[in-house]
Motif scaffolding. Structure first.
Motif, PDB file in Angstrom:
ATOM      1  N   TYR A  69       0.823  -1.207   0.000  1.00 11.30           N
ATOM      2  CA  TYR A  69       0.000   0.000   0.000  1.00 11.30           C
ATOM      3  C   TYR A  69       0.861   1.263   0.000  1.00 11.30           C
ATOM      4  O   TYR A  69       0.453   2.291  -0.508  1.00 11.30           O
ATOM      5  CB  TYR A  69      -0.924   0.035   1.216  1.00 11.30           C
ATOM      6  N   LEU A 108       1.370   2.952  -3.384  1.00  9.97           N
ATOM      7  CA  LEU A 108       0.244   3.563  -4.096  1.00  9.97           C
ATOM      8  C   LEU A 108       0.371   5.080  -4.089  1.00  9.97           C
ATOM      9  O   LEU A 108       0.820   5.668  -3.105  1.00  9.97           O
ATOM     10  CB  LEU A 108      -1.081   3.179  -3.437  1.00  9.97           C
ATOM     11  N   PRO A 109      -0.052   5.721  -5.174  1.00 14.40           N
ATOM     12  CA  PRO A 109      -0.049   7.192  -5.182  1.00 14.40           C
ATOM     13  C   PRO A 109      -1.117   7.722  -4.227  1.00 14.40           C
ATOM     14  O   PRO A 109      -2.104   7.038  -3.952  1.00 14.40           O
ATOM     15  CB  PRO A 109      -0.375   7.544  -6.630  1.00 14.40           C
ATOM     16  N   MET A 167      -5.269   8.029  -6.538  1.00 17.35           N
ATOM     17  CA  MET A 167      -5.191   6.978  -7.531  1.00 17.35           C
ATOM     18  C   MET A 167      -6.130   7.252  -8.696  1.00 17.35           C
ATOM     19  O   MET A 167      -7.194   7.833  -8.526  1.00 17.35           O
ATOM     20  CB  MET A 167      -5.568   5.638  -6.885  1.00 17.35           C
ATOM     21  N   THR A 168      -5.733   6.808  -9.878  1.00 17.38           N
ATOM     22  CA  THR A 168      -6.587   6.867 -11.054  1.00 17.38           C
ATOM     23  C   THR A 168      -7.383   5.563 -11.144  1.00 17.38           C
ATOM     24  O   THR A 168      -7.123   4.605 -10.411  1.00 17.38           O
ATOM     25  CB  THR A 168      -5.753   7.027 -12.333  1.00 17.38           C
ATOM     26  N   ASP A 218      -5.047   2.811 -11.827  1.00 15.87           N
ATOM     27  CA  ASP A 218      -4.370   2.332 -10.619  1.00 15.87           C
ATOM     28  C   ASP A 218      -5.266   1.348  -9.854  1.00 15.87           C
ATOM     29  O   ASP A 218      -4.795   0.311  -9.390  1.00 15.87           O
ATOM     30  CB  ASP A 218      -3.991   3.494  -9.700  1.00 15.87           C
ATOM     31  N   VAL A 219      -6.541   1.691  -9.729  1.00 12.77           N
ATOM     32  CA  VAL A 219      -7.492   0.804  -9.041  1.00 12.77           C
ATOM     33  C   VAL A 219      -7.545  -0.543  -9.753  1.00 12.77           C
ATOM     34  O   VAL A 219      -7.504  -1.604  -9.117  1.00 12.77           O
ATOM     35  CB  VAL A 219      -8.897   1.454  -8.962  1.00 12.77           C
ATOM     36  N   VAL A 247      -4.325  -2.519  -8.952  1.00 11.39           N
ATOM     37  CA  VAL A 247      -4.281  -3.041  -7.586  1.00 11.39           C
ATOM     38  C   VAL A 247      -5.191  -4.259  -7.442  1.00 11.39           C
ATOM     39  O   VAL A 247      -4.812  -5.278  -6.859  1.00 11.39           O
ATOM     40  CB  VAL A 247      -4.698  -1.957  -6.565  1.00 11.39           C
ATOM     41  N   ARG A 258     -10.790  10.234  -9.361  1.00 12.46           N
ATOM     42  CA  ARG A 258      -9.636   9.965  -8.499  1.00 12.46           C
ATOM     43  C   ARG A 258     -10.130   9.290  -7.227  1.00 12.46           C
ATOM     44  O   ARG A 258     -11.264   9.479  -6.799  1.00 12.46           O
ATOM     45  CB  ARG A 258      -8.889  11.247  -8.130  1.00 12.46           C
ATOM     46  N   LYS A 267      -5.978   7.377  -1.582  1.00 17.85           N
ATOM     47  CA  LYS A 267      -5.385   6.109  -1.157  1.00 17.85           C
ATOM     48  C   LYS A 267      -5.958   5.619   0.164  1.00 17.85           C
ATOM     49  O   LYS A 267      -6.389   4.468   0.271  1.00 17.85           O
ATOM     50  CB  LYS A 267      -3.858   6.248  -1.053  1.00 17.85           C
TER      51      LYS A 267
END
Length: 80
Positions: free
Chosen positions: A19, A22-23, A26-27, A30-31, A34, A61, A64
């Motif tokens: 974790y 992660l940025p 998240m975009t 990204d989701v 993950v 967005r 996190k």
């Protein structure tokens, strides 16, 4: 004149090992990375009412911390 076809390059998913990687925001991509689901499925997921989505103009967005809390709340509890 030849027909111009739009060539879409295949997206290479990012690998997050923890974790911490992660940025902060998240975009949808990204989701998807993950959860190891398709981007289309991730967009569908963001439409769920309980999903912690931030809409910034037309950009989706996910914070996190909120995502991690949401994810932990989705775990099934074993039957006692």
């Amino acid at each position: 004149m030849a027909d111009k076809k739009r060539i879409r390059e295949k997206r290479t998913p990012k690998e997050f090992l923890s974790y911490d990687e992660l940025p902060e925001f998240m975009t949808v991509n990204d989701v998807a990375d993950v959860l190891r689901i398709s981007v289309a499925s991730a967009y569908t997921l963001t439409e769920q009412e309980d999903f912690p989505l931030l809409l910034l103009n037309c950009h989706r967005r996910v914070k996190k911390e909120s995502f991690i809390e949401w994810l932990n709340g989705r775990e099934r509890k074993p039957n006692a």
